[in-house]
Enzyme design. Sequence first.
Site, PDB file in Angstrom:
ATOM      1  N   HIS A  59      53.074 -18.939  42.534  1.00  0.00           N
ATOM      2  CA  HIS A  59      53.239 -19.132  41.163  1.00  0.00           C
ATOM      3  C   HIS A  59      54.236 -18.105  40.742  1.00  0.00           C
ATOM      4  CE1 HIS A  59      50.212 -15.921  41.023  1.00  0.00           C
ATOM      5  NE2 HIS A  59      50.582 -15.612  39.873  1.00  0.00           N
ATOM      6  N   HIS A  61      55.691 -15.806  37.370  1.00  0.00           N
ATOM      7  CA  HIS A  61      55.530 -15.187  35.703  1.00  0.00           C
ATOM      8  C   HIS A  61      56.885 -14.856  35.267  1.00  0.00           C
ATOM      9  CE1 HIS A  61      51.063 -14.229  35.536  1.00  0.00           C
ATOM     10  NE2 HIS A  61      51.245 -13.957  36.876  1.00  0.00           N
ATOM     11  N   TYR A 125      49.488  -6.961  32.704  1.00  0.00           N
ATOM     12  CA  TYR A 125      48.535  -8.016  32.816  1.00  0.00           C
ATOM     13  C   TYR A 125      49.126  -9.030  34.085  1.00  0.00           C
ATOM     14  CZ  TYR A 125      47.368 -13.037  31.431  1.00  0.00           C
ATOM     15  OH  TYR A 125      46.968 -14.187  31.634  1.00  0.00           O
TER      16      TYR A 125
END
Length: 132
Positions: A59, A61, A125
């Site tokens: 993935h 970000h 995060y």
Amino acid sequence: MGEKRSNHTVYNVNYHFVWCPKYRHAILEPIEDSLEASFRDVCDEYGYEILSLHVSPDHVHLFLSAHPKHAPSEIVRTVKSITAREMWEQHETFLEEYLWGGGFWEESYYVGTAGDVSTATIEKYIERTEHV
């Protein structure tokens, strides 16, 4: 970060996007350098400022700032479509082992607004969620 200015607008619009390759295959690590370059080229061309970019094996970000005239759906559609096309052009032999039907990214994505949140906060995060 902070406010940015254009002719008639003062703004601070930041988005945190997350999305995966098709079938959530862990295929991004071997093509990470060219994928990152593609993200930077697209964002430069369209006037999106990358605040943070993290490519994981399965993935991505992307934390960016954009003029308010750009809808989040437009941003993600533009970035995903151009990077997908470029990755197929550059890595077709590798990708056809894992992906069929010509797709590269899943259709779905996450978007969150970040306002005045710092890049450091977003990166913390990302680190926390990488282990989930």
